[in-house]
Design a protein around this motif. Structure first.
Motif, PDB file in Angstrom:
ATOM      1  N   LEU A  82      84.016  27.354  64.368  1.00  0.00           N
ATOM      2  CA  LEU A  82      85.047  28.168  63.734  1.00  0.00           C
ATOM      3  C   LEU A  82      84.464  29.513  63.277  1.00  0.00           C
ATOM      4  N   PRO A  83      85.215  30.598  63.436  1.00  0.00           N
ATOM      5  CA  PRO A  83      84.772  31.878  62.874  1.00  0.00           C
ATOM      6  C   PRO A  83      85.361  32.147  61.493  1.00  0.00           C
ATOM      7  N   ASP A  84      85.902  31.113  60.847  1.00  0.00           N
ATOM      8  CA  ASP A  84      86.605  31.256  59.570  1.00  0.00           C
ATOM      9  C   ASP A  84      85.657  30.988  58.403  1.00  0.00           C
ATOM     10  N   ALA A  85      85.363  32.023  57.626  1.00  0.00           N
ATOM     11  CA  ALA A  85      84.402  31.903  56.526  1.00  0.00           C
ATOM     12  C   ALA A  85      84.910  30.962  55.443  1.00  0.00           C
ATOM     13  N   GLN A  86      86.184  31.004  55.119  1.00  0.00           N
ATOM     14  CA  GLN A  86      86.689  30.199  54.014  1.00  0.00           C
ATOM     15  C   GLN A  86      86.682  28.709  54.340  1.00  0.00           C
ATOM     16  N   VAL A  87      86.957  28.359  55.569  1.00  0.00           N
ATOM     17  CA  VAL A  87      86.853  26.948  55.967  1.00  0.00           C
ATOM     18  C   VAL A  87      85.404  26.487  55.863  1.00  0.00           C
ATOM     19  N   LEU A  88      84.469  27.331  56.298  1.00  0.00           N
ATOM     20  CA  LEU A  88      83.050  26.975  56.216  1.00  0.00           C
ATOM     21  C   LEU A  88      82.600  26.827  54.770  1.00  0.00           C
ATOM     22  N   GLN A  89      83.103  27.677  53.900  1.00  0.00           N
ATOM     23  CA  GLN A  89      82.768  27.562  52.479  1.00  0.00           C
ATOM     24  C   GLN A  89      83.268  26.236  51.914  1.00  0.00           C
ATOM     25  N   GLN A  90      84.465  25.833  52.304  1.00  0.00           N
ATOM     26  CA  GLN A  90      84.991  24.540  51.854  1.00  0.00           C
ATOM     27  C   GLN A  90      84.156  23.383  52.402  1.00  0.00           C
ATOM     28  N   GLN A 121      77.155  28.156  61.211  1.00  0.00           N
ATOM     29  CA  GLN A 121      78.588  28.363  61.445  1.00  0.00           C
ATOM     30  C   GLN A 121      79.351  27.059  61.600  1.00  0.00           C
ATOM     31  N   ILE A 122      78.673  25.934  61.653  1.00  0.00           N
ATOM     32  CA  ILE A 122      79.390  24.655  61.662  1.00  0.00           C
ATOM     33  C   ILE A 122      79.241  23.941  60.315  1.00  0.00           C
ATOM     34  N   GLY A 123      78.630  24.630  59.343  1.00  0.00           N
ATOM     35  CA  GLY A 123      78.494  24.045  58.010  1.00  0.00           C
ATOM     36  C   GLY A 123      77.265  23.185  57.846  1.00  0.00           C
ATOM     37  N   CYS A 124      76.308  23.331  58.753  1.00  0.00           N
ATOM     38  CA  CYS A 124      75.115  22.482  58.732  1.00  0.00           C
ATOM     39  C   CYS A 124      73.950  23.202  58.048  1.00  0.00           C
ATOM     40  N   TYR A 125      72.935  22.416  57.686  1.00  0.00           N
ATOM     41  CA  TYR A 125      71.704  22.954  57.117  1.00  0.00           C
ATOM     42  C   TYR A 125      70.903  23.686  58.195  1.00  0.00           C
ATOM     43  N   ILE A 126      70.104  24.662  57.745  1.00  0.00           N
ATOM     44  CA  ILE A 126      69.227  25.388  58.655  1.00  0.00           C
ATOM     45  C   ILE A 126      67.811  25.360  58.092  1.00  0.00           C
TER      46      ILE A 126
END
Length: 562
Positions: free
Chosen positions: A84-92, A404-409
């Motif tokens: 997803l390119p949506d920052a707010q979804v990733l923040q959630q 960008q998928i909400g995972c750890y880096i």
């Protein structure tokens, strides 16, 4: 084929959907597979198929995948190949992951919930996509041409598959109440599935009315409708059969003793009993074709069930991220969640970044800084081969993708803006088009990337304008890079062309990194500057193909001509 419609839900002041296209539940006669999700030329989002291959997305998935369920594995894969390119979804999503990390009670409850579902989820798959060939056996499925084939008429699969759904919903009601909106959405989606008509059909009983199905709530109390019972043994037909046989025998025993024909009743019994199993099998075939198959078609086409199964998979995906972090933290590799920014231009700033594919095997992997911001959105990397330029570029693309998928880096700190497109261009001589040559083929790929890029794109170019003269290469590379710079996309170029770097640098365009070398060779660390030194002789010597090696071979072979 995968369902392509999706439902939205709002969690903040902005209209936000956490639900993903496509749903994992397939509405065709076959279950969804990874091939259905993999990007192809006419169907991709952030990653195009060439970039998918170039950044080794398949290996990256294998590295982070620690899901327990099949639907969780599919959800994680979907996230990776269609981010997803949506920052707010990733923040959630990050907030949900942090809640899981910080709340042991919630974490253990979710782990237990998902692990128990993992043991039975195949039962629903068998019901939705099995082919039931009849007979009295219900063996394990035979995989033939990708299909699930069973004996029997699907009664066992119907009971077990619907029981899985009912248990999944009921068990979700015992989960702790989460605080993060993302987790609330997932858990409530599963819990509230019991408010749908489809759930009432799945839970049963199901009543038959003129080729339609009615739930208990839809059936009138005073309307006698046949009820579907998922078993081959039917009490009513069995009772009718027994009463009929008894009546026949009673007739010959009482009404015709003077004819001495009482034995006829027993003869009829002997002839009729073998017919009863045939009647049951015929009824089983009728149930399969007129009840089980039509019902499961409704199940497969249900958006409510699709969202419920996706919610289970997305819970499993979050737990997989948790396990991934634990697996590397135990190797003294620091793992963090990047700060996700909602900006109009792409940005990626990372401290002590390590390559996600290499760090597990090599915890001492040399970290590097990543600076792709407004000032340095054009980054040019120079240096000889085998110095780590390609590994550095793949690290950037892979870290962007994981974040960008909400995972750890693997890093100590990071900020990123979700990319609308990630492009990675590498030489591809195996795909040359007739009459075009390497230059035309690679230039066509660069053109495709340029015209599809936006200010929120991340572009990696491994050399430019190869296969032409030096003068033409300089001219084309210069205007292409200036075009990307004006476009505003974060652009990386890997090149040996220090003359090009010097020309752009004189105009104040770009940021420049080079591979650090010491006497022993490359350190795999990127440092500021432009590399003007060729290490071709060192590399040739290391592989045994220097001028001295050639001269020695010619001298030994006797073919040297002075």
């Amino acid at each position: 084929m995968i369902k392509n419609n999706m439902n939205d839900s709002s969690q903040t002041t902005r209209y936000i959907s956490i639900w993903r296209y496509p749903f994992i539940l397939s509405d065709s006669d076959r279950p969804a597979s990874m091939d259905d999700l993999r990007p192809v030329e006419n169907n991709y989002t952030v990653l195009d198929p060439k970039t998918y291959d170039a950044i080794e997305a398949e290996k990256l998935f294998d590295q982070i995948n620690q899901t327990q369920t099949e639907v969780g594995q599919m959800c994680l894969y979907r996230s990776l190949v269609r981010p997803l390119p949506d920052a707010q979804v990733l923040q959630q999503k990050q907030a949900a992951l942090l809640e899981i990390e910080s709340n042991p009670q919630m974490r253990e409850a979710l782990i237990d919930y998902v692990e128990k579902r993992a043991k039975k989820e195949h039962e629903l798959k068998y019901l939705l996509y099995g082919e039931f060939s009849g007979g009295l056996t219900t063996d394990v499925p035979a995989e033939r041409t990708g299909r699930l084939e069973f004996g029997g008429y699907g009664y066992h699969q119907y009971r077990e598959g619907t029981a899985f759904v009912v248990d999944m919903v009921e068990a979700s009601k015992t989960l702790p109440q989460p605080k993060s909106g993302y987790l609330q959405d997932l858990i409530q989606t599963i819990q509230h599935f019991d408010q749908t008509r489809l759930y009432q059909l799945i839970k049963g009983p199901v009543f038959l009315s003129n080729d339609k199905f009615k739930t208990r709530q839809e059936k009138s109390k005073f309307l006698p409708l046949p009820r579907f019972r998922p078993t081959i043994f039917k009490w009513v037909p069995a009772l009718v059969f027994i009463v009929a046989i008894y009546a026949i025998m009673l007739f010959f025993e009482i009404m015709a003793p003077e004819l001495g024909a009482s034995y006829i009743g027993y003869g009829i019994l002997v002839l009729t009993v073998p017919v009863f199993p045939i009647v049951l099998l015929a009824m089983g075939a009728s149930d399969r074709d007129s009840v089980i198959y039509p019902l499961r078609r409704q199940y497969r086409e249900s958006e409510d069930l699709a969202k419920t199964l996706d919610a289970l998979g997305m819970l499993d995906e979050l737990l997989s991220f948790h396990r991934y972090r634990q697996s590397l933290n135990n190797r003294t590799v620091q793992m963090i969640l990047p700060d996700v920014l909602d900006e109009q231009h792409h940005l990626l700033i990372v401290d002590n970044a390590k390559n996600p594919l290499l760090v597990k095997e090599n915890p001492d992997y040399v970290p590097n800084e990543i600076r792709l911001d407004t000032v340095g959105r054009l980054l040019i990397i120079t240096g000889p081969n085998s110095g780590g330029k390609t590994a550095y570029c793949k690290t950037i693309a892979q870290i962007q993708l994981l974040g960008q998928i909400g995972c750890y880096i693997p890093a100590t700190s990071a900020q990123l803006v979700p990319a609308e497109h990630i492009y990675y261009q590498v030489p591809d001589p195996g795909q040359l088009e007739a009459g075009m040559g390497r230059f035309g083929h690679e230039l066509k790929r660069t053109r495709e990337i340029f015209f599809n890029s936006t200010p929120r794109s991340l572009v990696v170019l491994d050399e430019l304008s190869e296969g032409t003269t030096f003068e033409e290469k300089m001219m084309l590379s210069e205007y292409i890079l200036k075009g990307f710079h004006q476009l505003g996309a974060s652009t990386l170029l890997v090149t040996h062309n220090h003359e090009l770097c010097e020309r752009l640098q004189s105009e104040g365009i770009g940021r420049y990194l080079q591979v650090e070398f010491v006497e022993q060779g490359p350190t795999h660390r990127m440092i500021s500057g432009i590399s003007r030194i060729s290490h071709a002789h060192r590399v040739a010597s290391e592989i045994g193909f220097s001028k001295a090696d050639i001269d020695k071979h010619l001298a030994n072979s006797g073919h040297r001509v002075d």
